[in-house]
Design a protein around this motif. Structure first.
Motif, PDB file in Angstrom:
ATOM      1  N   HIS A 161      -0.252   2.870  -4.686  1.00 38.94           N
ATOM      2  CA  HIS A 161      -1.337   3.345  -5.547  1.00 38.94           C
ATOM      3  C   HIS A 161      -2.234   4.244  -4.703  1.00 38.94           C
ATOM      4  O   HIS A 161      -2.539   3.923  -3.550  1.00 38.94           O
ATOM      5  N   GLY A 162      -2.689   5.335  -5.268  1.00 34.68           N
ATOM      6  CA  GLY A 162      -3.601   6.202  -4.533  1.00 34.68           C
ATOM      7  C   GLY A 162      -2.938   6.945  -3.396  1.00 34.68           C
ATOM      8  O   GLY A 162      -3.568   7.202  -2.370  1.00 34.68           O
ATOM      9  N   PHE A 163      -1.679   7.317  -3.582  1.00 31.03           N
ATOM     10  CA  PHE A 163      -0.945   8.126  -2.608  1.00 31.03           C
ATOM     11  C   PHE A 163      -0.573   9.441  -3.271  1.00 31.03           C
ATOM     12  O   PHE A 163       0.317   9.494  -4.119  1.00 31.03           O
ATOM     13  N   ASP A 164      -1.261  10.520  -2.923  1.00 28.69           N
ATOM     14  CA  ASP A 164      -0.845  11.842  -3.390  1.00 28.69           C
ATOM     15  C   ASP A 164      -0.715  12.806  -2.219  1.00 28.69           C
ATOM     16  O   ASP A 164      -0.664  14.011  -2.398  1.00 28.69           O
ATOM     17  N   PHE A 165      -0.669  12.229  -1.019  1.00 23.90           N
ATOM     18  CA  PHE A 165      -0.428  12.984   0.209  1.00 23.90           C
ATOM     19  C   PHE A 165      -1.433  14.120   0.380  1.00 23.90           C
ATOM     20  O   PHE A 165      -1.099  15.246   0.660  1.00 23.90           O
ATOM     21  N   PHE A 166      -2.682  13.727   0.163  1.00 24.31           N
ATOM     22  CA  PHE A 166      -3.872  14.550   0.406  1.00 24.31           C
ATOM     23  C   PHE A 166      -4.050  15.692  -0.593  1.00 24.31           C
ATOM     24  O   PHE A 166      -4.873  16.585  -0.390  1.00 24.31           O
ATOM     25  N   ALA A 167      -3.304  15.663  -1.690  1.00 25.37           N
ATOM     26  CA  ALA A 167      -3.474  16.714  -2.703  1.00 25.37           C
ATOM     27  C   ALA A 167      -4.883  16.696  -3.276  1.00 25.37           C
ATOM     28  O   ALA A 167      -5.451  17.755  -3.600  1.00 25.37           O
ATOM     29  N   SER A 168      -5.459  15.501  -3.429  1.00 26.20           N
ATOM     30  CA  SER A 168      -6.818  15.391  -3.963  1.00 26.20           C
ATOM     31  C   SER A 168      -7.829  15.019  -2.887  1.00 26.20           C
ATOM     32  O   SER A 168      -8.965  14.683  -3.209  1.00 26.20           O
TER      33      SER A 168
END
Length: 204
Positions: A161-168
C-alpha cells in the motif's frame, strides 16, 4: 550491552558486536509464517485512497520510517513492525508504538540506543543490503529491503500500500526523485518481476 559499549561498537562499526543485539531472522520468519502482511509505504497518493480498513485487516502491518498516517480511512491505525532507516523522534515512537523495530539502513551511526534495545529489535545484515544494491544498481529504499525480507519468509501474502515509486513523492518529505539516491524505475521493475514470479506479492 552498556551504553558505552554500544557507542563504541557503533562508532567503530563493529558489526559482530552490534549483531548481538538483533533477534535472529528465524524469529521474524516464525512470526511471518502463514500470515497476510500489509506493507505500507509513504506515497502521497495513498492519502487519496480508502485502504485503511484493508490495511488494518491484515494479520501483520509493517510501516516505514516516520510513517505519516493522516487519516485512518486511507492509512489504517495499526503498526506491528516498523522498518527504519532514520532516527525516530519520541513523538513518532509513542504514536506508532511498534511491537518490533527493524533497522534496515547500513548507516549504523544513525542507530540509537533506544531503538537497538527495543523488544524484538532486528538489524538487517549489511550483506543483504549490498546484494540488493548490486541487483538494482543503486541503494535500495527501505521499502524495497522490507519487500525482500518479508518474501524470504513463508508468508501467505504480501500486499503493498502506498507504493508508487515516488510518482507522487513522499508524505514524509518534500524531496523529488532526483534529490534522493534511489533508482525508482529500477525498483518498480524489480517489484513487477517479483510479482510475476511470486503470486504472494500484490500492489493494492
Amino acid at each position: 550491552m552498556t551504553p558505552l559499549r554500544f557507542l563504541l561498537a557503533r562508532t567503530m562499526r563493529n558489526e559482530p558486536m552490534l549483531a548481538t543485539l538483533s533477534a535472529p531472522l528465524s524469529d521474524l520468519h516464525a512470526e511471518l509464517s502463514g500470515r497476510q502482511v500489509a506493507l505500507v509505504g509513504n506515497a502521497r497518493a495513498l492519502a487519496q485512497a480508502q485502504q485503511g480498513a484493508q490495511i488494518d485487516a491484515a494479520d501483520l502491518v509493517v510501516r516505514i520510517n516516520r510513517a505519516p498516517m493522516p487519516d485512518p480511512a486511507s492509512h489504517g491505525t495499526r503498526t506491528d513492525w516498523l522498518g527504519l532507516a532514520v532516527r525516530l523522534p519520541a513523538a513518532d515512537r509513542a504514536r506508532l508504538a511498534p511491537r518490533r523495530i527493524l533497522w534496515m539502513s547500513p548507516k549504523r551511526k544513525r542507530l540509537d540506543w533506544q531503538t537497538a534495545h527495543s523488544p524484538g529489535f532486528y538489524l538487517h545484515p549489511l550483506a543483504d543490503y549490498a546484494a540488493l544494491t548490486a541487483e538494482l544498481g543503486a541503494p535500495p529504499t527501505t521499502g524495497a529491503m522490507l519487500i525482500g525480507l518479508i518474501l524470504s519468509a513463508p508468508v501467505a501474502g504480501l500486499t503493498l500500500h502506498g507504493f508508487d515509486f515516488f510518482a507522487s513523492q513522499s508524505l514524509s518529505g518534500r524531496r523529488r526523485a532526483a534529490q534522493v539516491p534511489h533508482d525508482f524505475a529500477a525498483e518498480a521493475a524489480w517489484v513487477a518481476r517479483a510479482a510475476e514470479r511470486d503470486a504472494r506479492l500484490r500492489l493494492a
